[in-house]
Design a protein around this motif. Sequence first.
Motif, PDB file in Angstrom:
ATOM      1  N   ASN A 149      -5.755  23.148  30.058  1.00 30.53           N
ATOM      2  CA  ASN A 149      -6.287  24.132  28.770  1.00 30.53           C
ATOM      3  C   ASN A 149      -7.568  23.206  28.203  1.00 30.53           C
ATOM      4  N   GLN A 150      -7.398  22.997  26.722  1.00 34.09           N
ATOM      5  CA  GLN A 150      -8.529  22.211  26.058  1.00 34.09           C
ATOM      6  C   GLN A 150      -8.513  20.737  26.279  1.00 34.09           C
ATOM      7  N   TYR A 151      -7.173  20.523  26.739  1.00 30.85           N
ATOM      8  CA  TYR A 151      -6.734  18.851  26.787  1.00 30.85           C
ATOM      9  C   TYR A 151      -7.366  18.290  28.424  1.00 30.85           C
ATOM     10  N   HIS A 152      -7.891  17.155  27.942  1.00 27.87           N
ATOM     11  CA  HIS A 152      -8.650  16.363  29.163  1.00 27.87           C
ATOM     12  C   HIS A 152      -8.454  15.034  29.032  1.00 27.87           C
TER      13      HIS A 152
ATOM     14  N   LYS B 251     -10.009  14.924  19.091  1.00 32.22           N
ATOM     15  CA  LYS B 251      -9.244  13.975  18.783  1.00 32.22           C
ATOM     16  C   LYS B 251      -8.113  13.734  19.923  1.00 32.22           C
ATOM     17  N   LEU B 252      -7.384  12.659  19.816  1.00 33.64           N
ATOM     18  CA  LEU B 252      -6.536  12.219  20.812  1.00 33.64           C
ATOM     19  C   LEU B 252      -5.233  12.734  20.544  1.00 33.64           C
ATOM     20  N   TYR B 253      -4.352  13.362  21.508  1.00 40.94           N
ATOM     21  CA  TYR B 253      -3.127  13.726  21.179  1.00 40.94           C
ATOM     22  C   TYR B 253      -2.190  13.233  22.190  1.00 40.94           C
ATOM     23  N   THR B 254      -0.852  13.361  21.987  1.00 42.38           N
ATOM     24  CA  THR B 254       0.165  12.889  23.119  1.00 42.38           C
ATOM     25  C   THR B 254       0.488  14.251  23.669  1.00 42.38           C
ATOM     26  N   MET B 255       0.838  14.276  24.978  1.00 42.56           N
ATOM     27  CA  MET B 255       1.094  15.345  25.515  1.00 42.56           C
ATOM     28  C   MET B 255       2.293  14.978  26.512  1.00 42.56           C
ATOM     29  N   ARG B 256       3.567  15.587  26.083  1.00 41.54           N
ATOM     30  CA  ARG B 256       4.876  15.375  26.861  1.00 41.54           C
ATOM     31  C   ARG B 256       4.856  16.228  27.662  1.00 41.54           C
ATOM     32  N   ARG B 257       5.317  16.179  29.042  1.00 37.78           N
ATOM     33  CA  ARG B 257       5.361  16.942  30.171  1.00 37.78           C
ATOM     34  C   ARG B 257       6.597  16.993  30.654  1.00 37.78           C
ATOM     35  N   LEU B 258       7.433  18.210  30.779  1.00 39.07           N
ATOM     36  CA  LEU B 258       8.668  18.338  31.373  1.00 39.07           C
ATOM     37  C   LEU B 258       8.573  19.148  32.851  1.00 39.07           C
TER      38      LEU B 258
ATOM     39  N   GLU C 112       8.262  34.292  26.404  1.00 38.73           N
ATOM     40  CA  GLU C 112       7.801  33.604  25.227  1.00 38.73           C
ATOM     41  C   GLU C 112       8.822  33.476  24.064  1.00 38.73           C
ATOM     42  N   SER C 113       9.991  34.227  24.126  1.00 36.98           N
ATOM     43  CA  SER C 113      10.773  34.108  23.107  1.00 36.98           C
ATOM     44  C   SER C 113      11.461  32.446  23.204  1.00 36.98           C
ATOM     45  N   CYS C 114      11.353  31.671  24.170  1.00 37.13           N
ATOM     46  CA  CYS C 114      11.798  30.469  24.365  1.00 37.13           C
ATOM     47  C   CYS C 114      11.154  29.441  23.012  1.00 37.13           C
ATOM     48  N   PHE C 115       9.899  30.107  22.664  1.00 34.10           N
ATOM     49  CA  PHE C 115       9.126  29.353  21.920  1.00 34.10           C
ATOM     50  C   PHE C 115       9.267  29.564  20.456  1.00 34.10           C
ATOM     51  N   ARG C 116      10.222  30.384  20.188  1.00 36.89           N
ATOM     52  CA  ARG C 116      10.661  31.031  18.992  1.00 36.89           C
ATOM     53  C   ARG C 116      10.664  29.834  17.791  1.00 36.89           C
ATOM     54  N   SER C 117      11.076  28.791  17.872  1.00 36.20           N
ATOM     55  CA  SER C 117      11.216  27.658  17.012  1.00 36.20           C
ATOM     56  C   SER C 117       9.971  26.943  16.982  1.00 36.20           C
ATOM     57  N   VAL C 118       9.108  27.080  17.723  1.00 38.34           N
ATOM     58  CA  VAL C 118       7.734  26.234  17.656  1.00 38.34           C
ATOM     59  C   VAL C 118       6.888  26.334  16.419  1.00 38.34           C
TER      60      VAL C 118
ATOM     61  N   GLU D 210       1.267  22.109  19.470  1.00 42.35           N
ATOM     62  CA  GLU D 210       1.296  23.187  20.420  1.00 42.35           C
ATOM     63  C   GLU D 210       2.242  22.936  21.534  1.00 42.35           C
ATOM     64  N   VAL D 211       2.707  24.038  22.229  1.00 39.50           N
ATOM     65  CA  VAL D 211       3.475  24.216  23.344  1.00 39.50           C
ATOM     66  C   VAL D 211       3.183  25.172  24.401  1.00 39.50           C
ATOM     67  N   MET D 212       3.225  24.872  25.642  1.00 39.54           N
ATOM     68  CA  MET D 212       2.486  25.785  26.761  1.00 39.54           C
ATOM     69  C   MET D 212       3.345  25.447  27.995  1.00 39.54           C
ATOM     70  N   THR D 213       3.061  26.358  28.895  1.00 36.38           N
ATOM     71  CA  THR D 213       3.593  26.321  30.345  1.00 36.38           C
ATOM     72  C   THR D 213       2.252  25.958  31.064  1.00 36.38           C
ATOM     73  N   THR D 214       2.457  25.264  32.087  1.00 37.22           N
ATOM     74  CA  THR D 214       1.271  24.924  33.006  1.00 37.22           C
ATOM     75  C   THR D 214       1.446  24.660  34.519  1.00 37.22           C
ATOM     76  N   ARG D 215       0.521  25.219  35.342  1.00 35.66           N
ATOM     77  CA  ARG D 215       0.817  24.908  36.828  1.00 35.66           C
ATOM     78  C   ARG D 215      -0.142  23.974  37.357  1.00 35.66           C
ATOM     79  N   GLU D 216      -0.896  23.314  36.362  1.00 30.99           N
ATOM     80  CA  GLU D 216      -1.919  22.487  36.828  1.00 30.99           C
ATOM     81  C   GLU D 216      -1.342  21.322  37.453  1.00 30.99           C
ATOM     82  N   PHE D 217      -0.246  20.837  37.255  1.00 27.12           N
ATOM     83  CA  PHE D 217       0.266  19.623  38.039  1.00 27.12           C
ATOM     84  C   PHE D 217       1.114  20.035  39.275  1.00 27.12           C
TER      85      PHE D 217
END
Length: 625
Positions: free
Chosen positions: A249-252, A284-291, A299-305, A321-328
């Motif tokens: 997404n917008q994170y590079h 700005k810099l951010y930390t991305m944790r990937r699982l 979408e309901s998995c992200f209820r608590s976000v 922010e929380v998201m799913t990605t196939r980029e990896f």
Amino acid sequence: MNNGGTQYEWAKTIPCRNIKIHGFCKWEKKGCSFNHDDPSKKNVSEVKSSPQTAKPVSEPMSASTTLSSESLSGSKAGLTPSKPSVTGSSPLAVQSDTADSGARKKFNIHTPSFTPTGSLVNKFADLSSKLDDIPSFSPSGNVAAPSSAGVPFDPQSAPIFTPVMPIGDPARSSAEQEPFYQQTNPFPINYHLYAGQPPPHVQHHLKPHERTVADLFIPNDLREEIQKKNEESLRTISAAQSGLPIHINQYHSLCPIDQNFETSAKSFGYTSSVYKVMSNLDGKLYTMRRLENVPISSESCFRSVNKWRSLNCANVVKLYEVMTTREFGDNSLVLIYDYYPMSRNLLEAHFFKIGDKDPELITEPLLWNYLVQLTNAVSEVHKAGLAVRVFDPTKIIVTNKARIRLSACGVYDILEAASKEGSTESLEQLQARDMQGMGILIYDLAKSLVFAKVQNLSVEEGIPKLTVSDKLKFVLKKLIENELSVQQLQQLIAPEILSVMNGVQDSADYMEACLSREVENARLVRLFAKLDFICDRPEFVKDGSWSETGERYPIKLFRDYVFHQVDENGKPVLDLTHVINCLNKLDAGSKETILLVSPDEMSCLIVSYETLKELVEKSFCQLRS
Ligand SMILES: Nc1ncnc2c1ncn2[C@@H]1O[C@H](COP(=O)(O)OP(=O)(O)OP(=O)(O)O)[C@@H](O)[C@H]1O
């Protein structure tokens, strides 16, 4: 003193090195014994006087069509340097000019290093005939070969230099393929502007009113720490090298943070990794944790976000922010958190030596400190209707000295919602478990204080063996036995909370004091910039106001007075205190007067800082108008 004459007869035949290096020798008539005949000057006069004898000079430039007998015979058309040319014409024209104006030039065209000859080969042809065969060096096939020498230079038709790199070169591919990748400075950054503190045994014993230059700036260790954090923030790795996606997404600019590069599924049951990323939206810099490979079905998995996103606590790393990605190349779950450069998790901070940093010793005050901070985090999380759920030492980061933050909040809520079973525990039960988890974490850390083998003992047996105060033992026991709510804990540890608060306020005062020292420097930097904007502007060279009788002349002299002073031995004075003193007085417009002397010592004037300030303001306003 031998003035004008020579002292040493033997030196008369040896060419003076000053002529060779600078084009002139300032001691020529003041006692320098070496030979000051400029050989190249001799050649030019030979050329001028007799075209036949000009061979040694004209031959190297034979490729030049403009070096005609006309030009050699002094034709004005041939000597004017109006037409730029890479051939020998331009240099020769300058040669004749300089010959007329005498040898006292700083950049002397006659010096060997400044004489572009047509071919290097011919210069050495006398030494060996074989040297004639050596081809001239040309950087690429496209750049004018010796055969094309003599053709006037035409910028329009000149070949464009294209650096050629082998295909597959990582540098090339990263530059071409990665729009975001920037090669950062080599590490470590050169701190040449800072002088280190002298060792304690050489430090001056200052009187109470005395200051050193270091006192004007923030302390060295704090500055170095901030600089290291900045360096760490700037560290990048090209996607070609890391094999990571160019952007999600917008994170590079993904850059792995983990020091040991080992991936494990230890903490969450999924292989996880942590990257530093930059957002294209706010820079700005951010930390991305990937699982990796998390089966997020809806979408309901992200209820608590949303609740986690709105949580603001000094001891919790903010989730954005929380998201799913196939980029990896898989179904990765990605969480974006705040980034804290140079932070280490509790395990790394206290049990591993990383780089040259030794593990930090655990003490009882530190344990209290951690307990107070964790209590704050848990209290805020519970108030938001959430539970921390993870008190793994690898998921708590130390972002500053003894400053800890929960670093992986929200992960369990999502993973549990994504798993088929879901949670069977209520929020109250989860929150009670948090209290227990916090107790176990502090107990585990406290065990490292004990030399005896408490590792294999149960908690009930282990707590009495800890080498900490009875109060801490009591708090740990109550926490682990789940007999304390967060409010009860706060009441129980109130004195410790106050002492931590005291330390935090001391630290804030210290930081403010450091900041106030730097505030003045920002003002001085602006003044530096103002003076530099005004002085030595090439477009004002012919402006009368800058001449010795002009009204701006004092500014020029003041600049010299501040920065270009020399001592009685002619050595530059590099006294920062003098600079800061003068600039402060200028900024304040002090009535104090100073004596300004021109570099040639021919003119001097007495002027007040007040007048100088007015002059600087006026000149600067004129620049802006
Ligand atoms: N918000 C953050 N800002 C800066 N660094 C962080 C942040 N969160 C974690 N880190 C750092 O990232 C590194 C790796 O963190 P962590 O051990 O949690 O990840 P991991 O290796 O994927 O964990 P595990 O393999 O145990 O699941 C640690 O050095 C930690 O200090």
